[in-house]
Design an enzyme around this catalytic site. Sequence first.
Site, PDB file in Angstrom:
ATOM      1  N   LYS A  71       3.298 -11.531   0.286  1.00 28.64           N
ATOM      2  CA  LYS A  71       4.337 -11.346  -0.543  1.00 28.64           C
ATOM      3  C   LYS A  71       5.213 -12.683  -0.594  1.00 28.64           C
ATOM      4  O   LYS A  71       5.530 -13.197   0.588  1.00 28.64           O
ATOM      5  CB  LYS A  71       5.406 -10.193   0.103  1.00 28.64           C
ATOM      6  CG  LYS A  71       4.701  -8.666  -0.243  1.00 28.64           C
ATOM      7  CD  LYS A  71       5.913  -7.723  -0.001  1.00 28.64           C
ATOM      8  CE  LYS A  71       5.219  -6.300  -0.673  1.00 28.64           C
ATOM      9  NZ  LYS A  71       6.312  -5.412  -0.223  1.00 28.64           N
ATOM     10  N   HIS A  76       4.144  -8.887   7.735  1.00 25.37           N
ATOM     11  CA  HIS A  76       5.529  -8.208   7.719  1.00 25.37           C
ATOM     12  C   HIS A  76       6.299  -9.327   8.251  1.00 25.37           C
ATOM     13  O   HIS A  76       6.250  -9.870   9.345  1.00 25.37           O
ATOM     14  CB  HIS A  76       5.652  -6.805   8.628  1.00 25.37           C
ATOM     15  CG  HIS A  76       4.842  -5.704   7.898  1.00 25.37           C
ATOM     16  ND1 HIS A  76       4.773  -4.530   8.541  1.00 25.37           N
ATOM     17  CD2 HIS A  76       4.585  -5.450   6.508  1.00 25.37           C
ATOM     18  CE1 HIS A  76       4.093  -3.829   7.842  1.00 25.37           C
ATOM     19  NE2 HIS A  76       4.169  -4.365   6.502  1.00 25.37           N
ATOM     20  N   TYR A 113       5.993   1.508   9.055  1.00 28.64           N
ATOM     21  CA  TYR A 113       4.631   1.483   8.576  1.00 28.64           C
ATOM     22  C   TYR A 113       3.371   2.292   9.272  1.00 28.64           C
ATOM     23  O   TYR A 113       2.475   2.715   8.731  1.00 28.64           O
ATOM     24  CB  TYR A 113       3.955  -0.052   8.242  1.00 28.64           C
ATOM     25  CG  TYR A 113       3.147   0.084   7.303  1.00 28.64           C
ATOM     26  CD1 TYR A 113       1.587   0.002   7.586  1.00 28.64           C
ATOM     27  CD2 TYR A 113       3.349  -0.403   5.955  1.00 28.64           C
ATOM     28  CE1 TYR A 113       0.742  -0.057   6.638  1.00 28.64           C
ATOM     29  CE2 TYR A 113       2.565  -0.621   5.158  1.00 28.64           C
ATOM     30  CZ  TYR A 113       1.059  -0.493   5.295  1.00 28.64           C
ATOM     31  OH  TYR A 113       0.026  -0.375   4.481  1.00 28.64           O
ATOM     32  N   ARG A 116      -3.240  -6.099   1.086  1.00 30.70           N
ATOM     33  CA  ARG A 116      -2.775  -5.586   0.119  1.00 30.70           C
ATOM     34  C   ARG A 116      -3.471  -5.591  -1.175  1.00 30.70           C
ATOM     35  O   ARG A 116      -4.317  -6.528  -1.069  1.00 30.70           O
ATOM     36  CB  ARG A 116      -1.084  -6.073   0.017  1.00 30.70           C
ATOM     37  CG  ARG A 116      -0.141  -6.106   0.923  1.00 30.70           C
ATOM     38  CD  ARG A 116       1.057  -6.890   0.618  1.00 30.70           C
ATOM     39  NE  ARG A 116       2.113  -6.788   1.585  1.00 30.70           N
ATOM     40  CZ  ARG A 116       2.246  -7.570   2.523  1.00 30.70           C
ATOM     41  NH1 ARG A 116       1.828  -8.634   2.511  1.00 30.70           N
ATOM     42  NH2 ARG A 116       3.317  -7.370   3.393  1.00 30.70           N
ATOM     43  N   HIS A 155      -3.753   1.019  -0.575  1.00 26.93           N
ATOM     44  CA  HIS A 155      -2.655   1.155   0.529  1.00 26.93           C
ATOM     45  C   HIS A 155      -2.928   1.953   1.671  1.00 26.93           C
ATOM     46  O   HIS A 155      -2.624   1.830   2.735  1.00 26.93           O
ATOM     47  CB  HIS A 155      -1.312   1.852  -0.276  1.00 26.93           C
ATOM     48  CG  HIS A 155      -0.110   1.587   0.703  1.00 26.93           C
ATOM     49  ND1 HIS A 155       0.367   0.468   1.307  1.00 26.93           N
ATOM     50  CD2 HIS A 155       0.743   2.591   1.047  1.00 26.93           C
ATOM     51  CE1 HIS A 155       1.318   0.712   1.951  1.00 26.93           C
ATOM     52  NE2 HIS A 155       1.542   2.127   1.787  1.00 26.93           N
ATOM     53  N   ARG A 186      -5.197   0.159   3.978  1.00 30.57           N
ATOM     54  CA  ARG A 186      -4.243  -0.871   4.748  1.00 30.57           C
ATOM     55  C   ARG A 186      -3.319  -0.172   5.809  1.00 30.57           C
ATOM     56  O   ARG A 186      -3.280  -0.283   7.101  1.00 30.57           O
ATOM     57  CB  ARG A 186      -3.042  -1.370   3.996  1.00 30.57           C
ATOM     58  CG  ARG A 186      -2.029  -2.444   4.597  1.00 30.57           C
ATOM     59  CD  ARG A 186      -1.368  -2.880   3.261  1.00 30.57           C
ATOM     60  NE  ARG A 186      -0.417  -3.528   3.818  1.00 30.57           N
ATOM     61  CZ  ARG A 186       0.191  -4.805   4.571  1.00 30.57           C
ATOM     62  NH1 ARG A 186      -1.045  -5.404   4.778  1.00 30.57           N
ATOM     63  NH2 ARG A 186       1.233  -5.134   4.913  1.00 30.57           N
TER      64      ARG A 186
END
Length: 310
Positions: free
Chosen positions: A175, A270, A279, A153, A244, A247
Amino acid sequence: MAERGAAASLTGEVDAFLAGLAPTASPATLDAYRRDLAALLAFLEAQGVEAWPALDVGLVRRFLGSERARGLAPRSLARRRSALSRLADHLVGRGLLDHNPVALVRAPRQPRHLPSPVDVDRLSRFLDTPHDGSPLAVRDQAMLELFYSCGLRLAELAGLDLGDLQPERVRVKGKGGKPRQVPLGRRALQALDLWLVVRGTLAAPGEAALFVGARGARLGHRAIQQRLALVARRRGLDEHLHPHRLRHSFASHLLESSQDLRAVQELLGHANLSTTQVYTRLDWQHLAASYDAAHPRARRARGRDDEAPT
């Protein structure tokens, strides 16, 4: 004076919540939540709300409804709700609410807008295009290779420090501050080695950031986006290129080659497999083929269904 005191009390809890969030949230998330909760405070003031115990399901729905009426997009509404829910959890922990009323309010449905992956051959030619060999060009090449080779990311790449590099892998903070290890491919290692040779010509003394700008400090999110767009134009890529999309190309190309959804999930960081399915635009045919190939109860002789008695 009482009104000012009430407003200060509401604002104080928001400030305390954001301060507690700061160590683990990305700067972009923190800024977005700050804007979301500023909108909430303005709404509460207009409604004459003076204390947090007044925050109930009806008030939450009216707030989100007013934001929707202002034309806020579903994605932004969902983030408003997320920020409010996390604030409500903070207020429950502080004893200012008995429960989280946001949990009873459904999040707005969001359209799925996924960037299309860049064609694998076109992307390979783009990455192999020679550059001028300047420190900035060497740095940009290393960033491109890390984005595509590791599926990082934007915030993950911008946050990398020199100490995160390990033999043939990189330590990434995802994240929520969740760490993961991502392998470095041969081309990414080569690009990083070249960057580390010239990094000292740009980096300020004592700067820990892996990627720095011309002034020697850590390269920011916006600067990285701009450099990628600039390199794409210079190399004649007739498509919009952003982190993005690289990715997404990483995930799509890897899944097409390996058909290993779990591995792609781990590499992307994830938490849920369903996120990876969306995704990478994994379709039903792919799932059905994997099931037929792997499950002992699924494998059957060709044509057996056609031989069933009528």
